[in-house]
Design a protein around this motif. Sequence first.
Motif, PDB file in Angstrom:
ATOM      1  N   GLU A  33       0.823  -1.213   0.000  1.00 10.75           N
ATOM      2  CA  GLU A  33       0.000   0.000   0.000  1.00 10.75           C
ATOM      3  C   GLU A  33       0.854   1.258   0.000  1.00 10.75           C
ATOM      4  O   GLU A  33       0.327   2.372   0.144  1.00 10.75           O
ATOM      5  CB  GLU A  33      -0.935   0.004   1.213  1.00 10.75           C
ATOM      6  CG  GLU A  33      -1.888  -1.177   1.273  1.00 10.75           C
ATOM      7  CD  GLU A  33      -2.809  -1.245   0.063  1.00 10.75           C
ATOM      8  OE1 GLU A  33      -3.359  -0.200  -0.333  1.00 10.75           O
ATOM      9  OE2 GLU A  33      -2.955  -2.337  -0.497  1.00 10.75           O
ATOM     10  N   ILE A  35       2.688   4.520  -0.953  1.00 10.57           N
ATOM     11  CA  ILE A  35       2.379   5.534  -1.951  1.00 10.57           C
ATOM     12  C   ILE A  35       3.630   5.904  -2.746  1.00 10.57           C
ATOM     13  O   ILE A  35       3.573   6.733  -3.637  1.00 10.57           O
ATOM     14  CB  ILE A  35       1.738   6.793  -1.323  1.00 10.57           C
ATOM     15  CG1 ILE A  35       2.689   7.467  -0.344  1.00 10.57           C
ATOM     16  CG2 ILE A  35       0.397   6.464  -0.710  1.00 10.57           C
ATOM     17  CD1 ILE A  35       2.232   8.839   0.098  1.00 10.57           C
ATOM     18  N   ALA A  92      -0.182   6.575   2.825  1.00 18.11           N
ATOM     19  CA  ALA A  92      -0.931   7.759   2.393  1.00 18.11           C
ATOM     20  C   ALA A  92      -1.580   8.464   3.571  1.00 18.11           C
ATOM     21  O   ALA A  92      -1.974   9.614   3.463  1.00 18.11           O
ATOM     22  CB  ALA A  92      -2.005   7.364   1.388  1.00 18.11           C
ATOM     23  N   ARG A 110      -7.577  11.850   1.484  1.00 17.35           N
ATOM     24  CA  ARG A 110      -6.353  11.858   0.676  1.00 17.35           C
ATOM     25  C   ARG A 110      -6.644  11.186  -0.650  1.00 17.35           C
ATOM     26  O   ARG A 110      -7.312  10.165  -0.703  1.00 17.35           O
ATOM     27  CB  ARG A 110      -5.225  11.151   1.407  1.00 17.35           C
ATOM     28  CG  ARG A 110      -4.862  11.934   2.653  1.00 17.35           C
ATOM     29  CD  ARG A 110      -3.499  11.648   3.127  1.00 17.35           C
ATOM     30  NE  ARG A 110      -3.261  12.465   4.290  1.00 17.35           N
ATOM     31  CZ  ARG A 110      -2.216  13.248   4.423  1.00 17.35           C
ATOM     32  NH1 ARG A 110      -1.303  13.286   3.512  1.00 17.35           N
ATOM     33  NH2 ARG A 110      -2.066  13.979   5.498  1.00 17.35           N
ATOM     34  N   TRP A 111      -6.121  11.780  -1.705  1.00 18.39           N
ATOM     35  CA  TRP A 111      -6.282  11.265  -3.059  1.00 18.39           C
ATOM     36  C   TRP A 111      -4.896  11.078  -3.656  1.00 18.39           C
ATOM     37  O   TRP A 111      -3.991  11.875  -3.399  1.00 18.39           O
ATOM     38  CB  TRP A 111      -7.085  12.257  -3.906  1.00 18.39           C
ATOM     39  CG  TRP A 111      -8.537  12.353  -3.514  1.00 18.39           C
ATOM     40  CD1 TRP A 111      -9.047  12.831  -2.333  1.00 18.39           C
ATOM     41  CD2 TRP A 111      -9.648  11.952  -4.290  1.00 18.39           C
ATOM     42  NE1 TRP A 111     -10.411  12.751  -2.349  1.00 18.39           N
ATOM     43  CE2 TRP A 111     -10.810  12.216  -3.545  1.00 18.39           C
ATOM     44  CE3 TRP A 111      -9.794  11.406  -5.561  1.00 18.39           C
ATOM     45  CZ2 TRP A 111     -12.089  11.952  -4.014  1.00 18.39           C
ATOM     46  CZ3 TRP A 111     -11.073  11.139  -6.036  1.00 18.39           C
ATOM     47  CH2 TRP A 111     -12.201  11.410  -5.265  1.00 18.39           C
ATOM     48  N   VAL A 112      -4.713  10.030  -4.443  1.00 20.01           N
ATOM     49  CA  VAL A 112      -3.398   9.707  -5.012  1.00 20.01           C
ATOM     50  C   VAL A 112      -3.553   9.396  -6.497  1.00 20.01           C
ATOM     51  O   VAL A 112      -4.587   8.883  -6.926  1.00 20.01           O
ATOM     52  CB  VAL A 112      -2.741   8.537  -4.237  1.00 20.01           C
ATOM     53  CG1 VAL A 112      -3.528   7.253  -4.367  1.00 20.01           C
ATOM     54  CG2 VAL A 112      -1.304   8.334  -4.650  1.00 20.01           C
ATOM     55  N   ASN A 116       1.927   8.478  -7.718  1.00 16.71           N
ATOM     56  CA  ASN A 116       1.980   8.485  -6.255  1.00 16.71           C
ATOM     57  C   ASN A 116       2.056   9.891  -5.661  1.00 16.71           C
ATOM     58  O   ASN A 116       2.577  10.078  -4.567  1.00 16.71           O
ATOM     59  CB  ASN A 116       3.127   7.612  -5.729  1.00 16.71           C
ATOM     60  CG  ASN A 116       2.833   6.158  -5.941  1.00 16.71           C
ATOM     61  OD1 ASN A 116       1.701   5.720  -5.793  1.00 16.71           O
ATOM     62  ND2 ASN A 116       3.845   5.400  -6.302  1.00 16.71           N
ATOM     63  N   VAL A 118       0.193  12.857  -3.823  1.00 16.07           N
ATOM     64  CA  VAL A 118      -0.925  12.852  -2.885  1.00 16.07           C
ATOM     65  C   VAL A 118      -1.490  14.262  -2.748  1.00 16.07           C
ATOM     66  O   VAL A 118      -0.745  15.222  -2.553  1.00 16.07           O
ATOM     67  CB  VAL A 118      -0.480  12.328  -1.495  1.00 16.07           C
ATOM     68  CG1 VAL A 118      -1.630  12.384  -0.509  1.00 16.07           C
ATOM     69  CG2 VAL A 118       0.068  10.921  -1.604  1.00 16.07           C
ATOM     70  N   ARG A 157      -9.249   8.060  -4.463  1.00 12.78           N
ATOM     71  CA  ARG A 157      -9.128   8.071  -2.988  1.00 12.78           C
ATOM     72  C   ARG A 157      -8.025   7.108  -2.559  1.00 12.78           C
ATOM     73  O   ARG A 157      -7.945   6.002  -3.059  1.00 12.78           O
ATOM     74  CB  ARG A 157     -10.447   7.643  -2.347  1.00 12.78           C
ATOM     75  CG  ARG A 157     -11.429   8.745  -2.247  1.00 12.78           C
ATOM     76  CD  ARG A 157     -12.662   8.334  -1.425  1.00 12.78           C
ATOM     77  NE  ARG A 157     -13.593   9.426  -1.351  1.00 12.78           N
ATOM     78  CZ  ARG A 157     -14.508   9.691  -2.263  1.00 12.78           C
ATOM     79  NH1 ARG A 157     -14.631   8.929  -3.335  1.00 12.78           N
ATOM     80  NH2 ARG A 157     -15.320  10.715  -2.126  1.00 12.78           N
ATOM     81  N   ALA A 158      -7.226   7.561  -1.628  1.00  9.20           N
ATOM     82  CA  ALA A 158      -6.129   6.726  -1.109  1.00  9.20           C
ATOM     83  C   ALA A 158      -6.670   5.740  -0.100  1.00  9.20           C
ATOM     84  O   ALA A 158      -7.666   5.935   0.513  1.00  9.20           O
ATOM     85  CB  ALA A 158      -5.062   7.601  -0.471  1.00  9.20           C
TER      86      ALA A 158
END
Length: 158
Positions: A33, A35, A92, A110-112, A116, A118, A157-158
């Motif tokens: 997971e 980032i 993240a 948090r969005w990625v 990667n 963020v 969305r992360a």
Amino acid sequence: MITFEQKLAIIESFPELERVNVSLGRVNYQFNESIYEKKNVVYHLHPNGNGFVYAGKLTNYQTDQKGLVNIRDYSAEELKQLIKESISSLSANKKTVAEAAIIGENQEERWVNDANEVLMLILEEEVWNIYFGLNLEETFDTLEEAEAFLMEEGFKRA
């Protein structure tokens, strides 16, 4: 020094890590997971007790040029703490002190993207703000508008 078996037990107590057997009886543990491109948290743990943990994004450890810390002589508690901090540094969900000050008690996501990168989406005083690090990038009146923008820009969305 704790034994190889003790180190394995500690590492395997972190469900977010995945074991990968490598050559010469050595073992890696990956945080899928992450980032960042970096996925190995534990690198080349050997049956003789030698091995490394990634701490390249941490400031309170002496690392080699690859960001690794030798864990040969680590105690159980030291190893647990280092692994916990390593996972957090690659996550993240990690918040810096400055980010925590921006977010405060506000609702935050948090969005990625595929690179990667963020972005933080924060509800502040009835508007939705998008931050890249500490920089305000965009402001929207509704969550739907902000989400549409993020998706158009290739974020999820992360």
